[in-house]
Design an enzyme around this catalytic site. Sequence first.
Site, PDB file in Angstrom:
ATOM      1  N   CYS A   1      -0.405   4.167   2.215  1.00  0.00           N
ATOM      2  CA  CYS A   1      -0.081   3.893   3.651  1.00  0.00           C
ATOM      3  C   CYS A   1       1.382   4.097   4.178  1.00  0.00           C
ATOM      4  O   CYS A   1       1.594   4.719   5.025  1.00  0.00           O
ATOM      5  CB  CYS A   1      -0.561   2.468   4.120  1.00  0.00           C
ATOM      6  SG  CYS A   1      -2.049   1.741   3.333  1.00  0.00           S
ATOM      7  N   ASP A   2       2.280   3.682   3.092  1.00  0.00           N
ATOM      8  CA  ASP A   2       3.406   3.506   3.604  1.00  0.00           C
ATOM      9  C   ASP A   2       4.428   4.651   2.779  1.00  0.00           C
ATOM     10  O   ASP A   2       5.822   4.713   3.275  1.00  0.00           O
ATOM     11  CB  ASP A   2       4.061   2.179   3.575  1.00  0.00           C
ATOM     12  CG  ASP A   2       3.245   1.231   4.398  1.00  0.00           C
ATOM     13  OD1 ASP A   2       2.855   1.876   5.528  1.00  0.00           O
ATOM     14  OD2 ASP A   2       2.998  -0.013   4.038  1.00  0.00           O
TER      15      ASP A   2
ATOM     16  N   CYS B   1       0.876  -1.348   0.179  1.00  0.00           N
ATOM     17  CA  CYS B   1       0.072  -0.120  -0.192  1.00  0.00           C
ATOM     18  C   CYS B   1       0.891   1.343   0.081  1.00  0.00           C
ATOM     19  O   CYS B   1       1.360   1.507   1.039  1.00  0.00           O
ATOM     20  CB  CYS B   1      -0.874   0.022   1.263  1.00  0.00           C
ATOM     21  SG  CYS B   1      -1.712   1.440   1.350  1.00  0.00           S
TER      22      CYS B   1
END
Length: 315
Positions: free
Chosen positions: A144-145, A141
Amino acid sequence: MSETNKPDAEILNVLILGSGPAGLSAAIYAARAELEPLVLTGLELGGQVSLTNVIENYPGFPDGVGGSELGELMQKQAEHFGAKVEFDLAVKIDLSERPFRVQTENKEIQAKALIIATGASPIYLNIDGEKELTGKGVSYCATCDGWFFKNKSVTVVGGGDSALEEALFLTRFASNVTIVHRRDIFRASAILQKRVKENSKIKFVLNSIVTRVIGTEKVEAVLIKDVITEDETTLTTDGLFVFIGHVPNTLMLKGQLDMTELGYIKIDYLMQASIPGVFVAGEAADPDFKQVVTSAGMGAAAAIQATRFLENEKE
Ligand code: NAP
């Protein structure tokens, strides 16, 4: 009263499993049909779309819309019409008789109709080091990261829309992004291919696969194999982002509903699964389109059919 002297659980008209675009669109339609639907979010509130940075192809948003923002708007809209959204997870589903019984983390629910919108999860490479270094540089992701890779170098695996879109997103943070793809042509849409080719931060390693993730505390490098020459090279990298497709989240229903070999639930054109009263929307039943707009459309159709199904029963 049941044998245990407990009052029988309330029987819902419609229970919706999943809170992605399919589940929340179904909730909007079912709520507006006054069926008082309950949505169980599953572990991923908002579904996969909420992990996407920007959605540029959902109609009505000419400047794009944030993935989590779109999910929140859909939830708000469903709740506005009376749908209940609970952060809970189905752990056992019994479709052997109606009302259907669903055991969640917290309670047992009975429902006259069920809409399954459980979506799909990322496919793993299944290579050495991948599992051990997940969360330590291996990710599925970018939204997200990505932030953790400011001024670092990252490697992306895949040649579809997800890989190219997320590679572009990662260029916001990373100093350079290497896309490793097992063929020399991409299946991603032409517009994304054009954008990655024009982006000076993106390089390509084609006809190649990643065979190992190297690192102890965190990702330090990946081993890459050329599938034509079989030559192996080590690429120093701080992160590995894997976007090689998804598997439908339908394991819990295996043996109860007709499915394809890959685990997609078989439905007819009215979203009806092999048991009357069970409808499926979104990626749990869709190996072909997998778009926010198509999943939302399937959700609406599933709720309309669930409404008709319950009305026909009354007659
Ligand atoms: P996908 O289209 O199935 O692409 C998967 C990619 O991973 C392919 O390039 C495939 O290579 C490669 N791959 C598969 N298994 C591999 C393995 N074991 N090792 C190395 N590479 C592997 O998946 P996706 O990109 O997640 O997209 C899924 C669906 O969502 C598609 O329908 C896509 O159009 C849609 N989507 C749309 C958007 C958008 O419209 N903005 C954004 C994201 C996703 P091959 O090409 O050689 O098979």
